[in-house]
Design a protein around this motif. Structure first.
Motif, mmCIF file in Angstrom:
data_model
loop_
_atom_site.group_PDB
_atom_site.id
_atom_site.type_symbol
_atom_site.label_atom_id
_atom_site.label_comp_id
_atom_site.label_asym_id
_atom_site.label_seq_id
_atom_site.Cartn_x
_atom_site.Cartn_y
_atom_site.Cartn_z
ATOM 1 N N CYS A 116 0.776 -1.593 -0.033
ATOM 2 C CA CYS A 116 0.235 -0.145 -0.189
ATOM 3 C C CYS A 116 0.525 1.358 -0.019
ATOM 4 C CB CYS A 116 -1.029 0.449 0.993
ATOM 5 S SG CYS A 116 -2.078 -1.508 0.314
ATOM 6 N N ARG A 117 1.790 1.078 0.928
ATOM 7 C CA ARG A 117 2.552 2.619 0.733
ATOM 8 C C ARG A 117 3.583 2.225 -0.791
ATOM 9 N NH1 ARG A 117 5.029 1.344 6.548
ATOM 10 N NH2 ARG A 117 4.215 3.028 7.742
ATOM 11 N N ARG A 118 4.356 1.617 -1.495
ATOM 12 C CA ARG A 118 4.624 1.018 -2.872
ATOM 13 C C ARG A 118 3.944 1.993 -3.945
ATOM 14 N NH1 ARG A 118 6.716 -3.368 -4.475
ATOM 15 N NH2 ARG A 118 6.050 -4.342 -2.883
ATOM 16 N N ILE A 119 3.038 1.043 -3.735
ATOM 17 C CA ILE A 119 1.537 1.361 -5.489
ATOM 18 C C ILE A 119 1.065 2.199 -5.009
ATOM 19 C CG2 ILE A 119 -0.241 0.598 -6.598
ATOM 20 C CD1 ILE A 119 0.993 -2.524 -5.107
ATOM 21 N N ASN A 120 1.181 3.428 -5.916
ATOM 22 C CA ASN A 120 0.576 4.812 -5.812
ATOM 23 C C ASN A 120 -1.031 4.426 -6.800
ATOM 24 O OD1 ASN A 120 2.626 6.103 -4.577
ATOM 25 N ND2 ASN A 120 3.642 5.556 -6.897
ATOM 26 N N GLY A 121 -2.143 5.029 -6.289
ATOM 27 C CA GLY A 121 -2.995 4.296 -7.283
ATOM 28 C C GLY A 121 -4.186 3.817 -6.491
ATOM 29 N N ILE A 134 -2.408 5.354 5.503
ATOM 30 C CA ILE A 134 -2.936 4.796 4.779
ATOM 31 C C ILE A 134 -4.119 5.290 4.981
ATOM 32 C CG2 ILE A 134 -3.523 3.407 2.776
ATOM 33 C CD1 ILE A 134 -0.532 3.832 3.399
ATOM 34 N N ARG A 165 -7.953 5.596 -0.763
ATOM 35 C CA ARG A 165 -7.096 5.327 -2.048
ATOM 36 C C ARG A 165 -7.338 3.822 -1.808
ATOM 37 N NH1 ARG A 165 -1.947 3.560 -2.300
ATOM 38 N NH2 ARG A 165 -1.654 3.879 -0.531
ATOM 39 N N ASP A 174 -9.007 2.333 -13.141
ATOM 40 C CA ASP A 174 -7.640 3.083 -13.253
ATOM 41 C C ASP A 174 -7.294 2.092 -11.667
ATOM 42 O OD1 ASP A 174 -9.640 4.102 -10.844
ATOM 43 O OD2 ASP A 174 -8.260 6.282 -11.036
ATOM 44 N N ARG A 186 -4.828 0.453 -9.438
ATOM 45 C CA ARG A 186 -3.879 0.111 -9.622
ATOM 46 C C ARG A 186 -3.193 -1.480 -9.019
ATOM 47 N NH1 ARG A 186 -4.780 2.983 -12.908
ATOM 48 N NH2 ARG A 186 -3.929 0.986 -14.304
#
Length: 570
Positions: free
Chosen positions: A246-251, A275, A300, A316, A318
């Motif tokens: 959750c921290r690394r993936i944008n979107g 988050i 998010r 969208d 991700r």
């Protein structure tokens, strides 16, 4: 080199041939109404079948553009196309997603409409105002509704999410099993059956229920999706891996968890770590607001049960993360396929611990119906019914059972019907108001019914339809059909009350116990096979895309860089 370009070179559509030539008006509609330059793979083949009236089963993955395959030809056909859809939210989403120029030609019919609004929309359909009519499957159990549709004329019937008719599937909807009977009632218009996932066994069930059809089977391969299995020793390891993703993936991200409690705990843990997360399950007080926050990007990460997703058009997303082992490969592919619908790279992650297979087996065994469950259901059914054929309040039946189980009523009735203990007919009103018009009776039977019901010209009379059927010797399942025909002739006016399931108890077959045991054994074996296939996927050292394709009977080359097996450093 971009992921999509690399993967497409090594894994093209396995059975895609050159697109068929369509009428020029189809290309003009594509450009002028839908604003598109060309069809995606397989779309033209399905549209050609729709226009030609060829019954078709199309299995096309999420993002392949299934909706266009019926929306476009519906605008070109002379009569309306009826689209059966399992969820009101999905119907509304499809309607809202239509181009502005097409939206005036589409409508939906569901339980939220008043009787006057329903009548107005049916009249508009008959007058040719609409070309697309979205309905829920339970509507097809109402003979009066089908009678009205038949008078309007139906060009095609589209069955969306057709995998819901599989008794062995995790998305089973009993009303889908009745669609074949309803199509006969409509005069057998050509059918288009659509789904993103269907194994060979499910395809066979679909054909057995809806009839022989041409098949268009697209590749399950999605080149923009990266599939990954993350091994975790315990619950803490799983949460750390989830938090890291959750921290690394944008979107936007959807995290699927099995239980309501898990959804709430995981969402709370993510929020405490900074988050922006929320939880979604069937008991959330304001699910619509929760869903809207996620759709607008205010939330998010959404941690949800599998109740969330079908009919949610958010292109969208991700990442899709499965915190628990899914119930089947079909369920996993369908849920994971909600990522990257915009064609951009997305990640599908399965968090897997060695104990997950056993936990899933235990959970499904606890949820599975037993012979005792079916016996209790049948006993409750007989207590509530006033005779061998009666209308039934399913909510009342549910409350009469230990545990107040909705799934026992929903699935159990279908099982009892399959073993020959009952037959569920078209839903029927218990009471109806009949008024003679003064015109001569069209036949002797109509005259007899009017006499026994105590009807006189111009005087509305409320009639118990089941009692009337008994007095006249007519089958209870047929009396409404006769009344509708006599209404068409002008002999009488019919106003039906609320409709309820009409259930007929049948003489128990001599081998009914054997049938029940075999059915439950088959169900258990299918369940065990699904769990084993899912666990094998998680443990496999073969390309993830290749493993998924193989499960659906397709052969593709290894993806090279679209999964953690072929490209672990991604």
């Amino acid at each position: 080199m971009p992921v999509a370009e690399t993967l497409q070179e090594v894994a093209p559509e396995p059975n895609e041939t050159s697109s068929p030539a369509l009428p020029e008006e189809a290309y003009a509609t594509l450009r002028d109404i839908f604003g598109l330059d060309d069809f995606r793979p397989n779309q033209a083949r399905v549209i050609q079948s729709m226009l030609a009236g060829v019954p078709t089963l199309a299995v096309m993955p999420t993002g392949a553009g299934k909706s266009l395959t019926y929306q476009l030809p519906a605008l070109l056909l002379p009569q309306p196309t009826v689209v059966v859809s399992p969820l009101i939210a999905l119907m509304k989403d499809q309607l809202d997603g239509l181009p502005d120029q097409a939206r005036p030609y589409a409508t939906l019919i569901n339980s939220s409409l008043s009787a006057s609004e329903l009548g107005a929309r049916l009249r508009a359909i008959g007058n040719g105002q609409y070309r697309l009519v979205y309905i829920a499957p339970e509507r097809l159990r109402q003979r009066a509704f089908l009678h009205a549709l038949k008078r309007c004329g139906v060009a095609r019937v589209v069955v969306d999410e057709v995998h819901c008719l599989s008794l062995w599937g995790t998305s089973f909807r009993p009303d889908y099993l009745f669609i074949g009977r309803a199509i006969e009632e409509l005069g057998n218009p050509p059918v288009l059956a659509l789904t993103a996932t269907a194994s060979r066994e499910t395809q066979a069930e679909i054909v057995a229920s809806l009839g022989a059809c041409e098949r268009v089977i697209a590749s399950v391969y999605r080149p923009n999706l990266y599939f990954q299995v993350v091994r975790a020793g315990n619950r803490d390891d799983k949460f750390k891996a989830l938090l890291d993703m959750c921290r690394r993936i944008n979107g936007p991200i959807i995290v699927y968890a099995r239980s309501r409690q898990s959804c709430e705990e995981l969402a709370e843990g993510l929020r405490q770590a900074g988050i922006v997360a929320d939880h979604y399950h069937a008991q959330v007080n304001d699910r619509a607001t929760c869903q809207e926050r996620f759709m607008r990007g205010q939330t998010r990460v959404l941690v949800a049960t599998v109740a969330f997703g079908m009919g949610i058009d958010k292109p969208d997303i991700r990442a899709i993360v499965h915190y628990n082992l899914p119930q089947s490969m079909e369920a996993y592919y369908q849920e994971a396929g909600r990522a990257g619908r915009d064609g951009q790279p997305a990640v599908c992650v399965l968090l897997y611990a060695a104990s997950d297979k056993g936990r899933l087996s235990t959970w499904l065994n606890e949820e599975a119906l037993t012979r005792d469950d079916l016996r209790e259901l049948f006993k409750a059914l007989r207590r509530l019914m006033r005779g061998p054929c009666d209308v039934l309040d399913l909510t009342q039946l549910q409350r009469a059972l230990p545990g107040d189980s909705e799934s026992l009523v929903r699935v159990g009735l279908s099982m009892l019907e399959r073993v020959g203990l009952l037959r569920r007919h078209f839903d029927s009103p218990e009471f109806a108001t009949l008024t003679l018009s003064g015109l001569p009776a069209p036949d002797d039977q109509a005259s007899q019914v009017a006499q026994l019901a105590g009807l006189s010209e111009g005087e509305p009379v409320e009639v118990d339809l089941l009692l009337l059927a008994e007095r006249t010797g007519m089958p209870a399942a047929e009396i409404e059909s006769h009344l509708l025909q006599w209404q068409d002739s002008g002999y009488l006016r019919l106003r039906g009350g609320p409709r309820l399931p009409l259930v007929e108890l049948l003489p128990a077959p001599d081998d009914v116990a054997k049938r029940i045991d075999q059915l439950l054994r088959d169900y258990r074996e299918r369940q065990e096979q699904r769990i084993e296939a899912m666990a094998n996927y998680a443990r496999s050292a073969d390309c993830r895309h290749r493993s998924l394709a193989a499960h659906f009977g397709q052969r593709i080359a290894p993806c090279r860089n679209g999964c953690d097996i072929c490209a672990p450093r991604r």
